[in-house]
Design an enzyme around this catalytic site. Structure first.
Site, PDB file in Angstrom:
ATOM      1  N   GLY A  89      43.148  43.251  46.392  1.00 41.14           N
ATOM      2  CA  GLY A  89      43.735  43.594  45.107  1.00 41.14           C
ATOM      3  C   GLY A  89      44.873  42.655  44.749  1.00 41.14           C
ATOM      4  CB  SER A  90      47.805  43.178  42.597  1.00 37.75           C
ATOM      5  OG  SER A  90      47.042  43.502  41.445  1.00 37.75           O
ATOM      6  CB  THR A  91      48.418  42.076  48.311  1.00 37.45           C
ATOM      7  OG1 THR A  91      47.045  42.060  48.724  1.00 37.45           O
ATOM      8  CG2 THR A  91      48.929  43.503  48.282  1.00 37.45           C
TER       9      THR A  91
END
Length: 485
Positions: free
Chosen positions: A218-220
Protein backbone atom coordinates in the site's frame (compact mmCIF):
# COMPACT_ATOMS: atom_id res chain seq x y z
CA UNK A 1 39.11 -65.82 -20.31
CA UNK A 2 36.26 -66.02 -22.81
CA UNK A 3 34.17 -63.01 -23.80
CA UNK A 4 31.07 -63.65 -21.55
CA UNK A 5 33.20 -64.08 -18.45
CA UNK A 6 35.22 -60.97 -19.28
CA UNK A 7 32.03 -58.95 -19.75
CA UNK A 8 30.67 -60.24 -16.44
CA UNK A 9 33.91 -59.24 -14.75
CA UNK A 10 33.59 -55.73 -16.15
CA UNK A 11 30.02 -55.49 -14.85
CA UNK A 12 31.05 -56.69 -11.39
CA UNK A 13 33.97 -54.26 -11.37
CA UNK A 14 31.68 -51.42 -12.39
CA UNK A 15 29.22 -52.34 -9.64
CA UNK A 16 31.95 -52.42 -7.00
CA UNK A 17 33.28 -49.09 -8.26
CA UNK A 18 29.81 -47.56 -8.08
CA UNK A 19 29.33 -48.96 -4.57
CA UNK A 20 32.69 -47.58 -3.46
CA UNK A 21 31.92 -44.15 -4.93
CA UNK A 22 28.42 -44.08 -3.41
CA UNK A 23 29.61 -45.06 0.05
CA UNK A 24 32.46 -42.54 -0.11
CA UNK A 25 30.04 -39.81 -1.22
CA UNK A 26 27.59 -40.60 1.59
CA UNK A 27 30.22 -40.99 4.33
CA UNK A 28 32.31 -37.95 3.48
CA UNK A 29 30.50 -35.52 1.18
CA UNK A 30 26.91 -35.90 2.44
CA UNK A 31 27.74 -36.81 6.04
CA UNK A 32 27.23 -33.34 7.51
CA UNK A 33 24.03 -32.73 5.59
CA UNK A 34 22.53 -36.08 6.59
CA UNK A 35 23.55 -35.61 10.21
CA UNK A 36 22.03 -32.13 10.39
CA UNK A 37 18.65 -33.06 8.91
CA UNK A 38 16.04 -32.15 11.54
CA UNK A 39 14.10 -35.42 11.01
CA UNK A 40 17.10 -37.72 11.43
CA UNK A 41 15.89 -39.83 14.39
CA UNK A 42 19.32 -41.25 15.16
CA UNK A 43 20.68 -37.72 15.44
CA UNK A 44 17.67 -36.70 17.53
CA UNK A 45 18.22 -39.51 20.03
CA UNK A 46 21.89 -38.58 20.24
CA UNK A 47 21.14 -34.89 20.81
CA UNK A 48 18.73 -35.71 23.63
CA UNK A 49 21.70 -37.13 25.54
CA UNK A 50 23.24 -33.65 25.76
CA UNK A 51 22.08 -30.32 27.12
CA UNK A 52 20.93 -28.09 24.27
CA UNK A 53 22.13 -24.49 24.40
CA UNK A 54 19.87 -21.73 25.70
CA UNK A 55 18.38 -18.85 23.71
CA UNK A 56 18.81 -15.64 25.68
CA UNK A 57 17.12 -12.24 25.55
CA UNK A 58 18.83 -9.60 27.67
CA UNK A 59 20.40 -12.37 29.73
CA UNK A 60 17.18 -14.28 30.39
CA UNK A 61 16.53 -17.66 28.79
CA UNK A 62 13.46 -17.76 26.58
CA UNK A 63 14.39 -21.31 25.54
CA UNK A 64 16.30 -23.74 27.75
CA UNK A 65 16.81 -27.44 28.40
CA UNK A 66 15.89 -29.07 31.71
CA UNK A 67 16.95 -32.51 32.96
CA UNK A 68 14.30 -35.25 33.08
CA UNK A 69 13.93 -38.72 34.58
CA UNK A 70 12.76 -40.39 31.38
CA UNK A 71 14.69 -42.02 28.53
CA UNK A 72 15.11 -38.69 26.81
CA UNK A 73 17.47 -36.99 29.23
CA UNK A 74 16.61 -33.38 28.40
CA UNK A 75 13.37 -31.56 27.64
CA UNK A 76 13.10 -28.20 25.94
CA UNK A 77 11.17 -25.48 27.79
CA UNK A 78 10.06 -22.09 26.52
CA UNK A 79 9.41 -19.11 28.80
CA UNK A 80 7.06 -16.35 27.59
CA UNK A 81 6.32 -18.94 24.96
CA UNK A 82 3.80 -17.26 22.66
CA UNK A 83 5.64 -13.91 22.82
CA UNK A 84 8.79 -15.43 21.34
CA UNK A 85 7.34 -18.42 19.46
CA UNK A 86 8.38 -17.34 15.97
CA UNK A 87 11.80 -16.21 17.20
CA UNK A 88 12.70 -19.43 19.01
CA UNK A 89 10.75 -21.96 16.96
CA UNK A 90 10.49 -25.35 18.66
CA UNK A 91 12.56 -28.46 19.34
CA UNK A 92 10.59 -31.69 19.16
CA UNK A 93 11.57 -35.34 19.40
CA UNK A 94 8.99 -36.22 16.74
CA UNK A 95 9.38 -33.23 14.42
CA UNK A 96 12.95 -32.16 15.15
CA UNK A 97 14.08 -28.57 14.85
CA UNK A 98 11.10 -26.61 13.67
CA UNK A 99 10.99 -22.94 12.69
CA UNK A 100 12.89 -20.05 14.17
CA UNK A 101 16.33 -20.22 15.66
CA UNK A 102 15.90 -23.83 16.78
CA UNK A 103 16.03 -24.75 13.11
CA UNK A 104 18.24 -22.01 11.67
CA UNK A 105 21.01 -22.47 14.29
CA UNK A 106 20.36 -26.10 15.13
CA UNK A 107 24.03 -27.10 14.87
CA UNK A 108 25.15 -24.44 17.33
CA UNK A 109 22.40 -25.18 19.85
CA UNK A 110 23.09 -28.93 19.57
CA UNK A 111 26.85 -28.40 19.91
CA UNK A 112 27.68 -30.02 16.55
CA UNK A 113 28.53 -26.90 14.55
CA UNK A 114 32.08 -26.62 13.16
CA UNK A 115 32.60 -23.41 15.16
CA UNK A 116 32.43 -25.53 18.33
CA UNK A 117 35.04 -28.11 17.23
CA UNK A 118 37.57 -27.18 19.90
CA UNK A 119 34.93 -27.29 22.62
CA UNK A 120 33.98 -30.80 21.53
CA UNK A 121 37.65 -31.77 21.52
CA UNK A 122 38.11 -30.46 25.06
CA UNK A 123 34.96 -32.30 26.16
CA UNK A 124 36.34 -35.57 24.80
CA UNK A 125 39.73 -35.08 26.50
CA UNK A 126 38.26 -34.02 29.86
CA UNK A 127 35.38 -36.49 29.80
CA UNK A 128 32.75 -33.78 30.17
CA UNK A 129 29.34 -34.56 28.68
CA UNK A 130 28.82 -32.65 25.40
CA UNK A 131 26.73 -29.48 25.55
CA UNK A 132 25.36 -27.00 23.02
CA UNK A 133 26.22 -23.33 22.78
CA UNK A 134 23.90 -20.50 23.75
CA UNK A 135 22.57 -17.71 21.54
CA UNK A 136 22.44 -14.14 22.83
CA UNK A 137 19.84 -12.27 20.78
CA UNK A 138 19.52 -8.65 19.70
CA UNK A 139 15.88 -8.52 20.84
CA UNK A 140 14.90 -5.71 23.19
CA UNK A 141 12.45 -7.36 25.63
CA UNK A 142 10.53 -4.13 26.21
CA UNK A 143 9.97 -3.52 22.50
CA UNK A 144 9.05 -7.18 21.98
CA UNK A 145 6.53 -7.00 24.83
CA UNK A 146 5.05 -3.76 23.53
CA UNK A 147 4.64 -5.23 20.04
CA UNK A 148 3.06 -8.46 21.30
CA UNK A 149 0.66 -6.72 23.65
CA UNK A 150 -0.37 -4.00 21.20
CA UNK A 151 -0.89 -6.44 18.34
CA UNK A 152 -2.93 -8.66 20.66
CA UNK A 153 -5.11 -11.24 18.94
CA UNK A 154 -5.16 -9.53 15.56
CA UNK A 155 -3.51 -11.29 12.66
CA UNK A 156 -0.38 -9.62 11.42
CA UNK A 157 3.22 -8.91 12.32
CA UNK A 158 5.49 -6.29 13.83
CA UNK A 159 9.24 -5.80 13.36
CA UNK A 160 11.69 -3.34 14.91
CA UNK A 161 15.28 -2.69 13.80
CA UNK A 162 18.19 -0.65 15.10
CA UNK A 163 18.81 1.55 12.04
CA UNK A 164 22.53 2.00 12.74
CA UNK A 165 23.38 -1.70 13.01
CA UNK A 166 20.55 -3.77 11.53
CA UNK A 167 20.01 -5.53 14.87
CA UNK A 168 16.44 -6.83 15.12
CA UNK A 169 14.89 -5.40 18.29
CA UNK A 170 11.49 -7.10 17.98
CA UNK A 171 9.84 -9.72 15.82
CA UNK A 172 6.25 -10.70 16.53
CA UNK A 173 3.86 -12.70 14.35
CA UNK A 174 0.20 -13.34 15.12
CA UNK A 175 -1.48 -15.72 15.59
CA UNK A 176 1.19 -17.43 17.65
CA UNK A 177 1.55 -20.90 19.17
CA UNK A 178 3.01 -22.49 22.30
CA UNK A 179 6.33 -24.25 21.51
CA UNK A 180 6.04 -26.19 24.77
CA UNK A 181 3.16 -28.17 23.28
CA UNK A 182 5.54 -29.47 20.60
CA UNK A 183 8.61 -30.02 22.80
CA UNK A 184 6.84 -32.15 25.41
CA UNK A 185 7.84 -35.79 25.96
CA UNK A 186 4.15 -36.74 25.92
CA UNK A 187 4.44 -37.80 22.31
CA UNK A 188 0.74 -38.48 21.68
CA UNK A 189 -0.10 -34.99 22.89
CA UNK A 190 2.68 -33.54 20.71
CA UNK A 191 1.26 -35.24 17.61
CA UNK A 192 -2.21 -33.95 18.38
CA UNK A 193 -0.94 -30.40 18.98
CA UNK A 194 1.04 -30.40 15.73
CA UNK A 195 -1.92 -31.73 13.77
CA UNK A 196 -4.17 -28.96 15.13
CA UNK A 197 -1.60 -26.26 14.38
CA UNK A 198 -0.94 -27.57 10.88
CA UNK A 199 -4.64 -27.63 10.00
CA UNK A 200 -5.49 -24.27 11.57
CA UNK A 201 -6.61 -22.00 8.68
CA UNK A 202 -5.05 -18.98 10.41
CA UNK A 203 -1.62 -20.66 9.99
CA UNK A 204 -0.05 -19.93 13.38
CA UNK A 205 3.16 -21.75 12.40
CA UNK A 206 3.92 -19.14 9.71
CA UNK A 207 6.24 -16.30 10.67
CA UNK A 208 4.41 -13.44 8.98
CA UNK A 209 7.26 -11.05 9.76
CA UNK A 210 9.59 -12.90 7.38
CA UNK A 211 7.72 -15.33 5.19
CA UNK A 212 4.35 -16.77 4.23
CA UNK A 213 2.16 -15.00 1.70
CA UNK A 214 3.74 -11.60 1.10
CA UNK A 215 1.67 -8.46 1.52
CA UNK A 216 0.90 -5.57 -0.82
CA UNK A 217 2.57 -2.61 0.94
CA UNK A 218 0.00 0.00 0.00
CA UNK A 219 1.05 3.58 0.64
CA UNK A 220 4.17 2.63 2.61
CA UNK A 221 5.69 1.98 -0.85
CA UNK A 222 5.27 5.69 -1.61
CA UNK A 223 8.50 6.17 0.38
CA UNK A 224 10.32 4.16 -2.30
CA UNK A 225 8.63 6.15 -5.08
CA UNK A 226 9.48 9.46 -3.38
CA UNK A 227 13.08 8.27 -2.94
CA UNK A 228 13.33 7.42 -6.65
CA UNK A 229 11.94 10.83 -7.56
CA UNK A 230 14.41 12.72 -5.37
CA UNK A 231 17.34 10.55 -6.48
CA UNK A 232 16.50 11.19 -10.13
CA UNK A 233 17.45 14.83 -9.74
CA UNK A 234 14.29 15.86 -11.57
CA UNK A 235 12.16 16.40 -8.46
CA UNK A 236 12.50 18.18 -5.14
CA UNK A 237 10.17 18.18 -2.13
CA UNK A 238 8.60 21.35 -3.55
CA UNK A 239 8.03 19.96 -7.06
CA UNK A 240 4.39 20.16 -8.12
CA UNK A 241 2.80 16.88 -9.16
CA UNK A 242 -0.38 16.10 -11.05
CA UNK A 243 -2.86 15.12 -8.33
CA UNK A 244 -6.52 15.77 -9.01
CA UNK A 245 -9.51 14.07 -7.43
CA UNK A 246 -9.02 11.06 -9.71
CA UNK A 247 -6.34 9.73 -12.06
CA UNK A 248 -7.24 7.77 -15.18
CA UNK A 249 -4.92 4.79 -15.46
CA UNK A 250 -3.02 4.98 -18.78
CA UNK A 251 -4.58 3.01 -21.62
CA UNK A 252 -7.80 2.43 -19.67
CA UNK A 253 -11.00 4.16 -18.69
CA UNK A 254 -10.49 3.25 -15.02
CA UNK A 255 -10.27 6.16 -12.60
CA UNK A 256 -8.10 5.84 -9.50
CA UNK A 257 -9.48 7.96 -6.61
CA UNK A 258 -7.82 9.34 -3.52
CA UNK A 259 -8.67 7.73 -0.20
CA UNK A 260 -12.03 9.06 0.95
CA UNK A 261 -12.48 10.91 -2.33
CA UNK A 262 -10.57 13.91 -0.98
CA UNK A 263 -8.56 16.40 -3.01
CA UNK A 264 -4.83 16.54 -2.34
CA UNK A 265 -4.60 20.20 -3.34
CA UNK A 266 -7.20 22.84 -4.21
CA UNK A 267 -5.76 23.23 -7.71
CA UNK A 268 -4.82 19.58 -8.21
CA UNK A 269 -1.07 20.21 -8.05
CA UNK A 270 0.22 19.07 -4.65
CA UNK A 271 3.95 19.20 -4.01
CA UNK A 272 5.89 15.97 -3.48
CA UNK A 273 6.16 16.76 0.23
CA UNK A 274 2.42 17.41 0.48
CA UNK A 275 1.69 14.22 -1.45
CA UNK A 276 3.62 12.18 1.11
CA UNK A 277 1.98 13.97 4.04
CA UNK A 278 -1.60 13.34 2.89
CA UNK A 279 -0.72 10.08 1.06
CA UNK A 280 -2.07 11.28 -2.27
CA UNK A 281 -2.93 8.35 -4.55
CA UNK A 282 -3.44 10.33 -7.74
CA UNK A 283 -0.14 12.20 -7.60
CA UNK A 284 1.86 9.07 -6.80
CA UNK A 285 0.21 7.10 -9.60
CA UNK A 286 1.14 9.94 -11.97
CA UNK A 287 4.67 10.13 -10.52
CA UNK A 288 5.21 6.40 -10.97
CA UNK A 289 4.39 6.78 -14.65
CA UNK A 290 6.82 9.68 -14.99
CA UNK A 291 9.66 7.72 -13.33
CA UNK A 292 8.94 4.40 -15.05
CA UNK A 293 8.96 0.82 -13.79
CA UNK A 294 12.72 0.32 -14.22
CA UNK A 295 13.58 3.28 -12.00
CA UNK A 296 11.12 2.14 -9.32
CA UNK A 297 12.41 -1.43 -9.43
CA UNK A 298 16.02 -0.28 -9.13
CA UNK A 299 15.18 1.94 -6.17
CA UNK A 300 13.28 -0.89 -4.48
CA UNK A 301 16.26 -3.19 -4.96
CA UNK A 302 18.52 -0.61 -3.31
CA UNK A 303 16.34 -0.95 -0.22
CA UNK A 304 16.67 -4.77 -0.33
CA UNK A 305 13.92 -5.99 -2.65
CA UNK A 306 14.80 -9.21 -4.43
CA UNK A 307 17.39 -10.32 -1.88
CA UNK A 308 17.16 -13.53 0.14
CA UNK A 309 18.26 -12.52 3.61
CA UNK A 310 19.36 -14.86 6.41
CA UNK A 311 18.68 -13.30 9.81
CA UNK A 312 19.54 -16.28 10.33
CA UNK A 313 16.03 -17.53 9.45
CA UNK A 314 15.41 -17.14 5.75
CA UNK A 315 13.39 -14.07 4.79
CA UNK A 316 11.34 -14.38 1.61
CA UNK A 317 12.48 -11.78 -0.94
CA UNK A 318 10.13 -8.84 -1.49
CA UNK A 319 9.24 -8.23 -5.12
CA UNK A 320 8.50 -5.52 -7.66
CA UNK A 321 6.78 -6.77 -10.86
CA UNK A 322 9.06 -7.62 -13.77
CA UNK A 323 7.23 -6.14 -16.74
CA UNK A 324 4.21 -4.04 -15.78
CA UNK A 325 2.31 -2.07 -18.43
CA UNK A 326 1.67 1.65 -17.99
CA UNK A 327 -1.53 1.20 -15.98
CA UNK A 328 0.11 -1.40 -13.75
CA UNK A 329 3.15 0.83 -13.24
CA UNK A 330 0.83 3.59 -12.04
CA UNK A 331 -0.71 1.18 -9.54
CA UNK A 332 2.72 0.19 -8.23
CA UNK A 333 3.16 3.86 -7.33
CA UNK A 334 0.64 3.34 -4.53
CA UNK A 335 2.00 -0.07 -3.54
CA UNK A 336 -0.60 -2.12 -5.41
CA UNK A 337 -0.63 -4.39 -8.50
CA UNK A 338 2.06 -7.06 -7.87
CA UNK A 339 4.31 -5.23 -5.41
CA UNK A 340 4.74 -7.65 -2.48
CA UNK A 341 6.70 -7.25 0.74
CA UNK A 342 7.50 -8.69 4.14
CA UNK A 343 7.16 -6.52 7.24
CA UNK A 344 10.93 -6.92 7.68
CA UNK A 345 11.48 -5.32 4.29
CA UNK A 346 9.21 -2.39 5.09
CA UNK A 347 11.10 -1.86 8.35
CA UNK A 348 14.33 -1.87 6.34
CA UNK A 349 13.01 0.97 4.17
CA UNK A 350 12.44 3.17 7.22
CA UNK A 351 15.70 2.04 8.80
CA UNK A 352 17.63 2.94 5.65
CA UNK A 353 16.12 6.43 5.57
CA UNK A 354 16.85 6.81 9.30
CA UNK A 355 20.47 5.72 8.81
CA UNK A 356 21.41 8.53 6.43
CA UNK A 357 20.42 6.43 3.41
CA UNK A 358 22.41 3.28 4.27
CA UNK A 359 20.49 0.01 4.70
CA UNK A 360 22.13 -2.35 7.19
CA UNK A 361 21.85 -6.12 6.93
CA UNK A 362 19.31 -7.28 9.55
CA UNK A 363 20.38 -9.88 12.12
CA UNK A 364 18.91 -11.55 15.19
CA UNK A 365 21.85 -13.29 16.89
CA UNK A 366 24.39 -11.01 18.53
CA UNK A 367 26.71 -13.56 20.15
CA UNK A 368 27.23 -17.33 20.30
CA UNK A 369 28.85 -18.53 23.53
CA UNK A 370 30.13 -22.00 24.31
CA UNK A 371 29.56 -23.81 27.59
CA UNK A 372 32.47 -21.91 29.20
CA UNK A 373 30.83 -18.61 28.15
CA UNK A 374 33.62 -17.93 25.67
CA UNK A 375 32.61 -16.12 22.48
CA UNK A 376 32.46 -18.63 19.63
CA UNK A 377 30.83 -16.22 17.18
CA UNK A 378 30.10 -12.49 17.14
CA UNK A 379 27.96 -10.69 14.57
CA UNK A 380 29.54 -7.57 13.12
CA UNK A 381 27.07 -5.08 11.58
CA UNK A 382 27.34 -4.94 7.79
CA UNK A 383 25.96 -2.47 5.28
CA UNK A 384 23.67 -4.04 2.71
CA UNK A 385 23.45 -1.05 0.36
CA UNK A 386 23.29 2.69 0.07
CA UNK A 387 19.68 3.19 -0.92
CA UNK A 388 19.71 6.99 -1.17
CA UNK A 389 22.05 9.88 -0.52
CA UNK A 390 22.23 11.53 2.88
CA UNK A 391 20.49 14.60 1.48
CA UNK A 392 17.62 12.52 0.10
CA UNK A 393 17.33 10.66 3.40
CA UNK A 394 16.95 13.96 5.25
CA UNK A 395 14.29 15.20 2.81
CA UNK A 396 12.35 11.95 3.21
CA UNK A 397 12.68 12.22 6.99
CA UNK A 398 11.18 15.70 6.97
CA UNK A 399 8.25 14.45 4.89
CA UNK A 400 7.70 11.50 7.24
CA UNK A 401 7.75 13.80 10.29
CA UNK A 402 4.95 15.82 8.70
CA UNK A 403 2.90 12.60 8.28
CA UNK A 404 2.95 12.07 12.06
CA UNK A 405 2.64 15.70 13.09
CA UNK A 406 -0.04 16.81 10.62
CA UNK A 407 -1.01 13.91 8.39
CA UNK A 408 -2.47 10.39 8.57
CA UNK A 409 0.00 9.03 11.15
CA UNK A 410 -0.84 11.17 14.16
CA UNK A 411 -1.72 8.17 16.35
CA UNK A 412 1.96 7.11 16.15
CA UNK A 413 3.12 10.27 17.95
CA UNK A 414 5.24 9.76 21.07
CA UNK A 415 5.06 12.58 23.65
CA UNK A 416 8.26 14.60 23.71
CA UNK A 417 9.79 12.70 20.76
CA UNK A 418 9.90 13.60 17.07
CA UNK A 419 8.54 10.61 15.11
CA UNK A 420 8.89 10.02 11.36
CA UNK A 421 6.35 7.70 9.76
CA UNK A 422 4.16 6.61 6.89
CA UNK A 423 0.77 4.94 6.93
CA UNK A 424 -0.60 2.50 4.38
CA UNK A 425 -3.90 0.80 3.61
CA UNK A 426 -3.39 -1.99 1.09
CA UNK A 427 -6.31 -3.59 -0.72
CA UNK A 428 -6.11 -7.26 -1.69
CA UNK A 429 -8.37 -9.75 -3.43
CA UNK A 430 -11.62 -8.81 -5.11
CA UNK A 431 -13.78 -8.01 -2.09
CA UNK A 432 -12.27 -4.67 -1.14
CA UNK A 433 -10.62 -6.02 2.02
CA UNK A 434 -7.41 -4.24 3.07
CA UNK A 435 -4.36 -4.60 5.31
CA UNK A 436 -3.36 -1.76 7.63
CA UNK A 437 0.29 -0.61 7.65
CA UNK A 438 2.53 1.77 9.52
CA UNK A 439 6.29 2.20 9.27
CA UNK A 440 8.58 4.80 10.77
CA UNK A 441 11.39 5.60 13.18
CA UNK A 442 12.24 7.68 16.25
CA UNK A 443 13.63 10.01 17.32
CA UNK A 444 13.59 11.57 13.88
CA UNK A 445 16.71 13.64 14.61
CA UNK A 446 18.65 10.80 16.33
CA UNK A 447 17.10 7.47 15.24
CA UNK A 448 17.28 4.57 17.68
CA UNK A 449 14.50 2.33 16.39
CA UNK A 450 12.70 1.74 13.08
CA UNK A 451 9.47 -0.25 12.91
CA UNK A 452 6.96 -1.79 10.56
CA UNK A 453 3.52 -3.06 11.52
CA UNK A 454 0.92 -4.82 9.39
CA UNK A 455 -2.53 -5.81 10.62
CA UNK A 456 -4.39 -8.16 8.33
CA UNK A 457 -8.01 -7.57 7.52
CA UNK A 458 -9.87 -10.42 9.16
CA UNK A 459 -13.07 -9.76 7.19
CA UNK A 460 -14.15 -10.40 3.62
CA UNK A 461 -15.17 -6.78 3.29
CA UNK A 462 -13.02 -3.93 4.50
CA UNK A 463 -14.38 -2.39 7.70
CA UNK A 464 -12.15 0.62 8.21
CA UNK A 465 -8.79 -0.88 9.19
CA UNK A 466 -6.66 2.01 7.90
CA UNK A 467 -2.99 2.17 8.72
CA UNK A 468 -3.49 5.40 10.64
CA UNK A 469 -6.28 3.97 12.80
CA UNK A 470 -5.09 0.40 13.41
CA UNK A 471 -1.36 -0.01 12.76
CA UNK A 472 -0.09 3.40 13.92
CA UNK A 473 -1.05 2.88 17.61
CA UNK A 474 0.82 -0.45 17.63
CA UNK A 475 3.89 1.23 16.18
CA UNK A 476 3.53 4.02 18.75
CA UNK A 477 3.78 1.51 21.58
CA UNK A 478 6.91 -0.03 20.05
CA UNK A 479 8.57 3.32 19.37
CA UNK A 480 7.87 4.54 22.87
CA UNK A 481 9.34 1.35 24.35
CA UNK A 482 12.43 1.57 22.17
CA UNK A 483 13.37 5.23 22.64
CA UNK A 484 15.82 5.85 25.47
CA UNK A 485 14.65 8.51 27.93
Amino acid sequence: MNTPIRRLAYVVLAMFTALLLASTWIQFVQADDLRERPNNRRTLIDTYSRERGAILVDGDAVARSVATDDDLEWERRYDQATRYAHVTGYWSFIYGAGLGLERARNGVLAGTDDSLFYQRLVDVVTGRPPQGASLELTIDPQVQAAAAEALGDRRGAAVAIDPATGAILAMVSRPAFDPNALSSHQLNAVEQAYEELSQDPSRPLVNRALAGDLYPPGSTFKLVVAAAALESGEFTPDSELEGGLTYTLPGTTTDLPNFGGAACHPEGTPSLARSVQVSCNTSFAWLAGELGADALREQAEEFGFGQTLQVPMTATPSTYPEDPDDAQTALTGIGQHEVRVTPLQVAMISAGIANDGVVMEPYLVDTVRNRDLEVAEQTDPRALSRAVSGATAQELTDMMVSVVEQGSGQLAAVPGVSVAGKTGTAEFGDSGAAHAWFTGFAPADDPQIAVAVVVESATDNWTGETGGRVAAPIAQAMLEAGVSP
